[in-house]
Design a protein around this motif. Structure first.
Motif, PDB file in Angstrom:
ATOM      1  N   LEU A 121     -18.134 -29.853 -36.166  1.00  0.00           N
ATOM      2  CA  LEU A 121     -16.707 -30.402 -36.055  1.00  0.00           C
ATOM      3  C   LEU A 121     -15.968 -29.877 -35.258  1.00  0.00           C
ATOM      4  O   LEU A 121     -14.622 -30.254 -35.003  1.00  0.00           O
ATOM      5  CB  LEU A 121     -16.198 -30.222 -37.762  1.00  0.00           C
ATOM      6  CG  LEU A 121     -17.260 -31.103 -38.793  1.00  0.00           C
ATOM      7  CD1 LEU A 121     -16.612 -30.775 -40.115  1.00  0.00           C
ATOM      8  CD2 LEU A 121     -16.886 -32.693 -38.477  1.00  0.00           C
ATOM      9  N   ARG A 122     -16.281 -28.824 -34.687  1.00  0.00           N
ATOM     10  CA  ARG A 122     -15.380 -27.606 -33.956  1.00  0.00           C
ATOM     11  C   ARG A 122     -15.937 -28.113 -32.325  1.00  0.00           C
ATOM     12  O   ARG A 122     -15.163 -27.451 -31.462  1.00  0.00           O
ATOM     13  CB  ARG A 122     -15.685 -26.486 -34.101  1.00  0.00           C
ATOM     14  CG  ARG A 122     -14.964 -26.127 -35.703  1.00  0.00           C
ATOM     15  CD  ARG A 122     -15.351 -24.517 -35.902  1.00  0.00           C
ATOM     16  NE  ARG A 122     -14.481 -23.791 -35.074  1.00  0.00           N
ATOM     17  CZ  ARG A 122     -13.286 -23.143 -35.264  1.00  0.00           C
ATOM     18  NH1 ARG A 122     -12.778 -23.842 -36.361  1.00  0.00           N
ATOM     19  NH2 ARG A 122     -12.525 -22.540 -34.461  1.00  0.00           N
ATOM     20  N   VAL A 123     -16.376 -29.051 -32.006  1.00  0.00           N
ATOM     21  CA  VAL A 123     -16.879 -29.521 -30.746  1.00  0.00           C
ATOM     22  C   VAL A 123     -15.599 -29.588 -29.872  1.00  0.00           C
ATOM     23  O   VAL A 123     -15.705 -29.224 -28.599  1.00  0.00           O
ATOM     24  CB  VAL A 123     -17.999 -30.620 -30.958  1.00  0.00           C
ATOM     25  CG1 VAL A 123     -18.257 -31.021 -29.226  1.00  0.00           C
ATOM     26  CG2 VAL A 123     -19.249 -30.059 -31.098  1.00  0.00           C
ATOM     27  N   PRO A 124     -14.652 -30.485 -30.314  1.00  0.00           N
ATOM     28  CA  PRO A 124     -13.521 -30.665 -29.578  1.00  0.00           C
ATOM     29  C   PRO A 124     -12.753 -29.493 -29.215  1.00  0.00           C
ATOM     30  O   PRO A 124     -12.130 -29.383 -28.057  1.00  0.00           O
ATOM     31  CB  PRO A 124     -12.624 -31.753 -30.783  1.00  0.00           C
ATOM     32  CG  PRO A 124     -13.607 -32.261 -31.612  1.00  0.00           C
ATOM     33  CD  PRO A 124     -14.723 -31.278 -31.604  1.00  0.00           C
ATOM     34  N   VAL A 251     -22.766 -34.092 -27.096  1.00  0.00           N
ATOM     35  CA  VAL A 251     -23.025 -32.799 -27.732  1.00  0.00           C
ATOM     36  C   VAL A 251     -23.216 -33.079 -29.129  1.00  0.00           C
ATOM     37  O   VAL A 251     -24.232 -32.517 -29.968  1.00  0.00           O
ATOM     38  CB  VAL A 251     -21.879 -31.869 -27.537  1.00  0.00           C
ATOM     39  CG1 VAL A 251     -22.224 -30.520 -28.345  1.00  0.00           C
ATOM     40  CG2 VAL A 251     -21.813 -31.503 -26.007  1.00  0.00           C
ATOM     41  N   LEU A 252     -22.521 -33.902 -29.811  1.00  0.00           N
ATOM     42  CA  LEU A 252     -22.582 -34.309 -31.206  1.00  0.00           C
ATOM     43  C   LEU A 252     -23.887 -35.000 -31.589  1.00  0.00           C
ATOM     44  O   LEU A 252     -24.572 -34.550 -32.808  1.00  0.00           O
ATOM     45  CB  LEU A 252     -21.325 -35.296 -31.637  1.00  0.00           C
ATOM     46  CG  LEU A 252     -19.987 -34.624 -31.836  1.00  0.00           C
ATOM     47  CD1 LEU A 252     -18.864 -35.657 -32.057  1.00  0.00           C
ATOM     48  CD2 LEU A 252     -20.056 -33.286 -32.777  1.00  0.00           C
ATOM     49  N   ARG A 253     -24.388 -35.825 -30.637  1.00  0.00           N
ATOM     50  CA  ARG A 253     -25.830 -36.320 -30.984  1.00  0.00           C
ATOM     51  C   ARG A 253     -26.648 -35.282 -30.997  1.00  0.00           C
ATOM     52  O   ARG A 253     -27.924 -35.309 -31.572  1.00  0.00           O
ATOM     53  CB  ARG A 253     -26.078 -37.425 -29.908  1.00  0.00           C
ATOM     54  CG  ARG A 253     -25.379 -38.588 -30.044  1.00  0.00           C
ATOM     55  CD  ARG A 253     -26.079 -39.976 -29.235  1.00  0.00           C
ATOM     56  NE  ARG A 253     -25.837 -39.356 -27.788  1.00  0.00           N
ATOM     57  CZ  ARG A 253     -24.671 -39.976 -26.991  1.00  0.00           C
ATOM     58  NH1 ARG A 253     -23.590 -40.591 -27.517  1.00  0.00           N
ATOM     59  NH2 ARG A 253     -24.478 -39.648 -25.832  1.00  0.00           N
ATOM     60  N   LYS A 254     -26.475 -34.219 -29.973  1.00  0.00           N
ATOM     61  CA  LYS A 254     -27.545 -33.034 -30.151  1.00  0.00           C
ATOM     62  C   LYS A 254     -27.482 -32.264 -31.637  1.00  0.00           C
ATOM     63  O   LYS A 254     -28.788 -32.088 -31.994  1.00  0.00           O
ATOM     64  CB  LYS A 254     -27.214 -32.073 -28.911  1.00  0.00           C
ATOM     65  CG  LYS A 254     -27.356 -32.395 -27.641  1.00  0.00           C
ATOM     66  CD  LYS A 254     -28.928 -32.677 -27.029  1.00  0.00           C
ATOM     67  CE  LYS A 254     -28.706 -32.943 -25.615  1.00  0.00           C
ATOM     68  NZ  LYS A 254     -30.410 -33.198 -25.275  1.00  0.00           N
ATOM     69  N   PHE A 255     -26.138 -32.331 -32.149  1.00  0.00           N
ATOM     70  CA  PHE A 255     -26.107 -31.562 -33.391  1.00  0.00           C
ATOM     71  C   PHE A 255     -26.868 -32.436 -34.394  1.00  0.00           C
ATOM     72  O   PHE A 255     -27.704 -32.024 -35.274  1.00  0.00           O
ATOM     73  CB  PHE A 255     -24.626 -31.420 -33.590  1.00  0.00           C
ATOM     74  CG  PHE A 255     -24.348 -29.880 -33.273  1.00  0.00           C
ATOM     75  CD1 PHE A 255     -24.435 -28.659 -33.764  1.00  0.00           C
ATOM     76  CD2 PHE A 255     -23.341 -30.012 -32.359  1.00  0.00           C
ATOM     77  CE1 PHE A 255     -23.952 -27.531 -33.541  1.00  0.00           C
ATOM     78  CE2 PHE A 255     -22.980 -28.888 -31.745  1.00  0.00           C
ATOM     79  CZ  PHE A 255     -23.184 -27.631 -32.404  1.00  0.00           C
ATOM     80  N   GLU A 256     -26.722 -33.682 -34.280  1.00  0.00           N
ATOM     81  CA  GLU A 256     -27.321 -34.782 -35.168  1.00  0.00           C
ATOM     82  C   GLU A 256     -29.039 -34.872 -35.467  1.00  0.00           C
ATOM     83  O   GLU A 256     -29.514 -34.599 -36.277  1.00  0.00           O
ATOM     84  CB  GLU A 256     -26.596 -36.059 -35.131  1.00  0.00           C
ATOM     85  CG  GLU A 256     -25.116 -36.285 -35.391  1.00  0.00           C
ATOM     86  CD  GLU A 256     -24.498 -37.552 -34.864  1.00  0.00           C
ATOM     87  OE1 GLU A 256     -25.495 -38.353 -34.351  1.00  0.00           O
ATOM     88  OE2 GLU A 256     -23.454 -37.745 -35.016  1.00  0.00           O
ATOM     89  N   ARG A 257     -29.268 -34.765 -34.046  1.00  0.00           N
ATOM     90  CA  ARG A 257     -30.791 -34.796 -33.918  1.00  0.00           C
ATOM     91  C   ARG A 257     -31.447 -33.666 -34.562  1.00  0.00           C
ATOM     92  O   ARG A 257     -32.545 -33.569 -35.131  1.00  0.00           O
ATOM     93  CB  ARG A 257     -31.119 -35.390 -32.569  1.00  0.00           C
ATOM     94  CG  ARG A 257     -31.091 -36.698 -32.406  1.00  0.00           C
ATOM     95  CD  ARG A 257     -31.619 -37.200 -30.975  1.00  0.00           C
ATOM     96  NE  ARG A 257     -30.995 -36.407 -29.917  1.00  0.00           N
ATOM     97  CZ  ARG A 257     -30.315 -37.065 -28.948  1.00  0.00           C
ATOM     98  NH1 ARG A 257     -29.913 -37.994 -29.483  1.00  0.00           N
ATOM     99  NH2 ARG A 257     -29.744 -36.562 -28.103  1.00  0.00           N
ATOM    100  N   ASN A 258     -30.748 -32.472 -34.174  1.00  0.00           N
ATOM    101  CA  ASN A 258     -31.190 -31.127 -34.705  1.00  0.00           C
ATOM    102  C   ASN A 258     -31.154 -30.945 -36.328  1.00  0.00           C
ATOM    103  O   ASN A 258     -32.134 -30.341 -36.716  1.00  0.00           O
ATOM    104  CB  ASN A 258     -30.509 -30.084 -33.844  1.00  0.00           C
ATOM    105  CG  ASN A 258     -30.654 -28.632 -34.223  1.00  0.00           C
ATOM    106  OD1 ASN A 258     -31.657 -28.013 -33.826  1.00  0.00           O
ATOM    107  ND2 ASN A 258     -29.766 -27.855 -35.097  1.00  0.00           N
TER     108      ASN A 258
END
Length: 275
Positions: A121-124, A251-258
């Motif tokens: 949630l803090r990627v932005p 970057v969010l997709r990386k977090f989700e798959r992880n």
């Protein structure tokens, strides 16, 4: 000798079932430890329980000061099992760092890290820091390179014996954490008495063998490494809203798959614990 041969073949079958080739340097230690018999298993189990208790009672020395929320359920499962415990963990993170080349190891990240985020949630906010760096870049030819990096989940686990390491290895790889591997022998647990069935040819007393735990590294494969500012010049159009939004989604997709791989491993370990 027959008992040792049987133990050796059993360990080789376990290694093949986990699709991992045992290095020759480790094989003798594995089958000798497996052939130690029931006489030393009690001492080894007691020594492992004491090692685990003393380690988990130590204060957390990480910068965060605690376990990441995303990986906390997995750590709780591993630490709740009698044959494993975690020695360090990271749920995965996105960060900015300054340097000329990506470090070869995780601990090799340079000290200058303008922003590190474990929360998707803090990627932005992370990318906003990158925008501010781009706007204030000096455009000098010797200016340092600013990188965006994503690192997947990683846990270092201590396993009581070879069998427990192989079981966890197979479960982690089945969950999609393909870079999981046995990293080597762990702490000494107990001494195994020399077998009386096969006296040494030299006639001298055989020295007792050291029984050890095993180290396992559970690691994901979602990664990202890209330069944002090179020699003071913006290498990625961060000031363009649409391009910055595209990078944020990547970057969010990386977090989700992880996170999905972590959840699969938690589900597998929970199911095996109920079985």
């Amino acid at each position: 000798l027959r008992a040792e041969g049987l133990a050796h073949r059993a360990c080789e079958r376990n290694a093949r079932s986990a699709r991992w080739t045992m290095p020759r340097s480790l094989a003798p230690h594995v089958w000798r430890a497996a052939a130690g018999g029931h006489a030393t298993s009690g001492r080894r189990d007691a020594a492992f329980a004491m090692l685990k208790r003393s380690f988990l009672e130590k204060p957390d020395k990480s910068r965060v000061g605690g376990i990441d929320d995303l990986v906390a359920p997995l750590c709780a499962l591993l630490n709740g099992r009698p044959d494993t415990f975690t020695t360090s963990s990271c749920a995965g993170r996105a960060l900015l760092w300054r340097g000329e080349e990506p470090p070869s190891k995780r601990r090799g990240v340079p000290r200058f890290r303008p922003q590190v985020e474990h929360d998707p949630l803090r990627v932005p906010e992370l990318l906003q820091v990158a925008v501010e760096l781009a706007e204030s870049s000096s455009q000098e030819i010797d200016a340092p390179t600013i990188w965006l990096r994503f690192e997947p989940v990683i846990l270092h686990v201590c396993c009581r014996n070879w069998h427990s390491a192989q079981v966890l290895l197979a479960a982690a790889r089945a969950a999609g954490l393909k870079r999981t591997a046995v990293s080597g022998q762990g702490p000494r647990l107990a001494r195994a008495a020399a077998s009386s069935r096969a006296p040494p040819l030299s006639g001298k007393a055989r020295a007792p063998r050291q029984l050890r735990a095993w180290r396992l590294d559970i690691e994901g494969e979602e990664r990202l490494e890209m330069p944002l500012i090179v020699r003071g010049q913006v290498a990625f159009p961060l000031l363009d809203d649409s391009m910055r939004s595209w990078l944020q989604q990547a970057v969010l997709r990386k977090f989700e798959r992880n996170a999905a791989r972590i959840d699969r491993l938690v589900g597998a370990l929970s199911s095996s614990g109920r079985a």
